[in-house]
Design an enzyme around this catalytic site. Structure first.
Site, PDB file in Angstrom:
ATOM      1  N   HIS A  31       9.049  -3.225  -1.485  1.00 36.45           N
ATOM      2  CA  HIS A  31      10.336  -3.753  -0.982  1.00 36.45           C
ATOM      3  C   HIS A  31      11.126  -2.554  -0.467  1.00 36.45           C
ATOM      4  O   HIS A  31      10.668  -1.837   0.405  1.00 36.45           O
ATOM      5  CB  HIS A  31      11.001  -4.512  -2.136  1.00 36.45           C
ATOM      6  CG  HIS A  31      12.166  -5.377  -1.774  1.00 36.45           C
ATOM      7  ND1 HIS A  31      12.594  -5.581  -0.496  1.00 36.45           N
ATOM      8  CD2 HIS A  31      13.012  -6.121  -2.570  1.00 36.45           C
ATOM      9  CE1 HIS A  31      13.647  -6.394  -0.503  1.00 36.45           C
ATOM     10  NE2 HIS A  31      13.917  -6.736  -1.749  1.00 36.45           N
ATOM     11  N   HIS A  40       4.938  -6.714   7.073  1.00 41.24           N
ATOM     12  CA  HIS A  40       6.077  -7.415   6.483  1.00 41.24           C
ATOM     13  C   HIS A  40       5.636  -8.810   6.098  1.00 41.24           C
ATOM     14  O   HIS A  40       4.829  -9.417   6.787  1.00 41.24           O
ATOM     15  CB  HIS A  40       7.248  -7.492   7.484  1.00 41.24           C
ATOM     16  CG  HIS A  40       8.537  -7.786   6.835  1.00 41.24           C
ATOM     17  ND1 HIS A  40       8.952  -9.064   6.546  1.00 41.24           N
ATOM     18  CD2 HIS A  40       9.503  -6.957   6.364  1.00 41.24           C
ATOM     19  CE1 HIS A  40      10.120  -9.002   5.952  1.00 41.24           C
ATOM     20  NE2 HIS A  40      10.486  -7.743   5.815  1.00 41.24           N
ATOM     21  N   ASP A  87      11.831   0.228   7.481  1.00 39.78           N
ATOM     22  CA  ASP A  87      11.753   1.404   6.617  1.00 39.78           C
ATOM     23  C   ASP A  87      11.032   2.570   7.266  1.00 39.78           C
ATOM     24  O   ASP A  87      11.189   3.715   6.848  1.00 39.78           O
ATOM     25  CB  ASP A  87      11.054   1.040   5.301  1.00 39.78           C
ATOM     26  CG  ASP A  87      11.941   0.168   4.448  1.00 39.78           C
ATOM     27  OD1 ASP A  87      13.160   0.359   4.514  1.00 39.78           O
ATOM     28  OD2 ASP A  87      11.423  -0.705   3.744  1.00 39.78           O
TER      29      ASP A  87
HETATM   30  N1  CMC Z   1      -1.442  -0.948   5.502  1.00 44.04           N
HETATM   31  C1  CMC Z   1      -2.712  -1.409   5.541  1.00 44.04           C
HETATM   32  N2  CMC Z   1      -3.064  -2.701   5.378  1.00 44.04           N
HETATM   33  C2  CMC Z   1      -2.069  -3.567   5.132  1.00 44.04           C
HETATM   34  C3  CMC Z   1      -0.706  -3.169   5.077  1.00 44.04           C
HETATM   35  C4  CMC Z   1      -0.415  -1.799   5.277  1.00 44.04           C
HETATM   36  N3  CMC Z   1       0.851  -1.379   5.235  1.00 44.04           N
HETATM   37  N4  CMC Z   1       0.066  -4.251   4.814  1.00 44.04           N
HETATM   38  C5  CMC Z   1      -0.756  -5.286   4.710  1.00 44.04           C
HETATM   39  N5  CMC Z   1      -2.052  -4.887   4.912  1.00 44.04           N
HETATM   40  C6  CMC Z   1      -3.245  -5.743   4.929  1.00 44.04           C
HETATM   41  C7  CMC Z   1      -3.634  -6.150   3.506  1.00 44.04           C
HETATM   42  O1  CMC Z   1      -4.556  -5.254   2.959  1.00 44.04           O
HETATM   43  C8  CMC Z   1      -4.202  -7.527   3.724  1.00 44.04           C
HETATM   44  O2  CMC Z   1      -5.520  -7.381   4.192  1.00 44.04           O
HETATM   45  P1  CMC Z   1      -6.636  -8.521   3.869  1.00 44.04           P
HETATM   46  O3  CMC Z   1      -6.148  -9.757   4.565  1.00 44.04           O
HETATM   47  O4  CMC Z   1      -7.875  -7.958   4.468  1.00 44.04           O
HETATM   48  O5  CMC Z   1      -6.668  -8.651   2.390  1.00 44.04           O
HETATM   49  C9  CMC Z   1      -3.344  -8.104   4.870  1.00 44.04           C
HETATM   50  O6  CMC Z   1      -2.863  -6.957   5.603  1.00 44.04           O
HETATM   51  C10 CMC Z   1      -2.158  -8.937   4.413  1.00 44.04           C
HETATM   52  O7  CMC Z   1      -1.451  -8.160   3.430  1.00 44.04           O
HETATM   53  P2  CMC Z   1      -0.627  -8.800   2.230  1.00 44.04           P
HETATM   54  O8  CMC Z   1      -0.389  -7.742   1.215  1.00 44.04           O
HETATM   55  O9  CMC Z   1      -1.308 -10.063   1.796  1.00 44.04           O
HETATM   56  O10 CMC Z   1       0.718  -9.180   2.953  1.00 44.04           O
HETATM   57  P3  CMC Z   1       2.085  -9.483   2.241  1.00 44.04           P
HETATM   58  O11 CMC Z   1       2.857 -10.341   3.156  1.00 44.04           O
HETATM   59  O12 CMC Z   1       1.874  -9.961   0.850  1.00 44.04           O
HETATM   60  O13 CMC Z   1       2.742  -8.005   2.114  1.00 44.04           O
HETATM   61  C11 CMC Z   1       3.997  -6.070   2.507  1.00 44.04           C
HETATM   62  C12 CMC Z   1       3.766  -7.534   2.897  1.00 44.04           C
HETATM   63  C13 CMC Z   1       5.285  -5.579   3.186  1.00 44.04           C
HETATM   64  C14 CMC Z   1       4.209  -5.951   0.979  1.00 44.04           C
HETATM   65  C15 CMC Z   1       2.783  -5.223   2.949  1.00 44.04           C
HETATM   66  O14 CMC Z   1       2.589  -5.320   4.341  1.00 44.04           O
HETATM   67  C16 CMC Z   1       2.890  -3.772   2.521  1.00 44.04           C
HETATM   68  O15 CMC Z   1       2.508  -3.429   1.388  1.00 44.04           O
HETATM   69  N6  CMC Z   1       3.423  -2.864   3.431  1.00 44.04           N
HETATM   70  C17 CMC Z   1       3.649  -1.494   3.078  1.00 44.04           C
HETATM   71  C18 CMC Z   1       4.955  -1.394   2.279  1.00 44.04           C
HETATM   72  C19 CMC Z   1       6.179  -1.558   3.158  1.00 44.04           C
HETATM   73  O16 CMC Z   1       6.307  -0.956   4.216  1.00 44.04           O
HETATM   74  N7  CMC Z   1       7.140  -2.393   2.654  1.00 44.04           N
HETATM   75  C20 CMC Z   1       8.431  -2.565   3.314  1.00 44.04           C
HETATM   76  C21 CMC Z   1       8.673  -3.949   3.770  1.00 44.04           C
HETATM   77  S1  CMC Z   1      10.088  -4.012   4.881  1.00 44.04           S
HETATM   78  C22 CMC Z   1      11.427  -3.765   3.865  1.00 44.04           C
HETATM   79  C23 CMC Z   1      11.907  -5.009   3.222  1.00 44.04           C
HETATM   80  O17 CMC Z   1      12.300  -5.949   3.950  1.00 44.04           O
HETATM   81  O18 CMC Z   1      11.885  -5.046   1.965  1.00 44.04           O
END
Ligand code: CMC
Length: 426
Positions: free
Chosen positions: A266, A307, A365
């Protein structure tokens, strides 16, 4: 309301279950599943991927189109024409203020910017190297101690005073946490300054000296606060609502929101971006890190990418990138090596099939961390800035909830543990 219904047929049940569908002014309509419990079912939605937990009129996001609206106004227009306090007023009241209302609101917030001495003393008790989010969480929780006896959350007037106190004191607390960690004296709030300007003065100024704040940096901080002001029902806002739904003190509920924001998935991502860029160290290592991010057996993720809701682009990131360019040029940092890594990483990731297919774009971010580092804010305090801006959104959601009839939030579970068993005889 509507007569539209979703009809659910369930194996083993003779009759189907009719569930009312309610329209939304934008976004998917919602199916009301509250009657399912009477039929012996719970809905199951880990991560709340398909669950609308409340009705709200504050913020709308269309993740597929990269749209973010506060009370109907696009974030790009607010970033260009508004400022943080006006956006706070909008979030809280639903309409933009008149000139008189803007002035009155701004004065009220400024007049509540002094932190009670018990909270200032509390901050000084923390170890100097304590994480700023840990101190911030405790300090905002401590405001509940200062403002509990006199607060009646059923009174609109009391809630409004809470808004002034919260929005007024968040930058003061953020600056105090910074000063404490630097081993420096706190700098008093100066009500003649703009909101972001005052934050920069309290953070980087010296006690007793006149404020000297660059207008470009003040504008950048203003933008950072504004772009973080609200973001619909994200994890921290949902925490504030859930916590607040028990009728607890709003400062305590917001401290819970701060705790939630801290995590790297987050708000903590802006700190994690900087740590990652430092770890990458050189543009020559980018390919290795991109390969790690794509490797399923490696937990590494590119911080600042992806995201939960935005699957096209993050509209805040576009504005933030422009501010980032302005700040780096003002500070003569356009050739900063970390920025070179960030720019190259952004380009490679945007062109890479893995990131394109999974719709992983730079989020807010990714750029905010670079700007804050350039301004001189230590990376571990980046999330404190996010929290300072987001305080308005947390308050607006809490206030929206408690201003109407509400229930305590109490999710159910899909239980897969033991059923009753006998305690073994000894
Ligand atoms: N780098 C590499 N792969 C990724 C990333 C990333 N940053 N984010 C998602 N993926 C892949 C993930 O491995 C998954 O692959 P698969 O379908 O093969 O299993 C797929 O994309 C979907 O990921 P998810 O974790 O199921 O997606 P989510 O919607 O649950 O997670 C997230 C969203 C923001 C937590 C995630 O993209 C992440 O961890 N990003 C890095 C942390 C980050 O920058 N967070 C800030 C968010 S913006 C600030 C806010 O609004 O809070």
């Amino acid at each position: 309301m509507t007569d539209r219904k979703a009809r659910l047929s369930v194996d083993g049940l003779d009759a189907s279950i009719d569930l009312p569908i309610y329209p939304c002014s934008a976004g998917p309509d919602v199916i009301d599943v509250t009657s399912l419990t009477k039929k012996g079912f719970f809905t199951y939605d880990p991560g709340f991927m398909s669950t609308a937990a409340c009705e709200s009129k504050i913020t709308y996001i269309d993740g597929a189109k990269g749209v973010l609206l506060h009370r109907g106004y696009p974030i790009e227009q607010l970033a260009e024409h508004s400022d943080y306090l006006e956006t706070c007023y909008l979030l809280l009241n639903g309409e933009l203020p008149s000139n008189e209302q803007r002035e009155e609101f701004s004065q009220a917030v400024k007049s509540h910017s002094q932190v009670d001495e018990s909270v200032a003393a509390l901050i000084k008790t923390f170890k100097q190297d304590a994480h700023p989010m840990a101190i911030m969480c405790s300090a905002v929780g401590a405001l509940a101690a200062v403002y509990h006896e006199t607060l009646d959350i059923t009174k609109e007037e009391d809630r409004l005073t809470t808004a002034y106190r919260l929005i007024g004191q968040m930058p003061t607390l953020a600056a105090m946490v910074h000063k404490h960690r630097q081993g420096e004296e706190f700098v008093a709030s100066d009500s003649s300054l703009g909101y972001a300007e005052n934050y920069l003065h309290m953070t980087f100024g010296k006690a007793g000296e006149a404020a000297k704040v660059s207008p470009v940096l003040a504008k950048a901080m203003e933008r950072i606060f504004l772009l973080h002001a609200d973001h619909e029902q994200n994890a921290s806002t949902s925490t504030v609502r859930l916590s607040g739904s028990s009728g607890t003190n709003p400062f305590a509920a917001i401290a819970a929101g701060i705790a939630t924001l801290w995590g790297p998935a987050h708000g903590g991502a802006n700190e994690a971006v900087l740590t990652m860029l430092q770890e990458i160290g050189s543009v020559d290592n980018i390919d290795t890190y991109v390969a790690k991010a794509k490797d399923k057996s490696d937990p590494f993720r590119l911080m600042g990418f992806g995201h939960r809701v935005y699957k096209n682009f993050d509209p805040r990131a576009k504005v933030m990138k422009q501010t980032c360019d302005e700040v780096l040029s003002e500070l003569g940092l356009a050739d900063d090596p970390l920025l070179a890594i960030a720019t190259r990483l952004e380009k490679i990731a945007l062109e890479d099939e893995y990131f394109i297919q999974k719709k992983l774009y730079p989020n807010v971010d990714f750029y905010s961390g670079i700007i804050m580092k350039a301004i001189g804010i230590p990376p571990e305090a980046f999330t404190v800035i996010f929290a300072t801006g987001r305080a308005a959104g947390w308050y607006a959601h809490w206030n929206e909830m408690v201003s109407a009839p509400y229930k305590i939030g109490r999710p159910r579970q899909r239980y897969t543990g033991y059923t009753t068993r006998e305690y073994p005889s000894k």
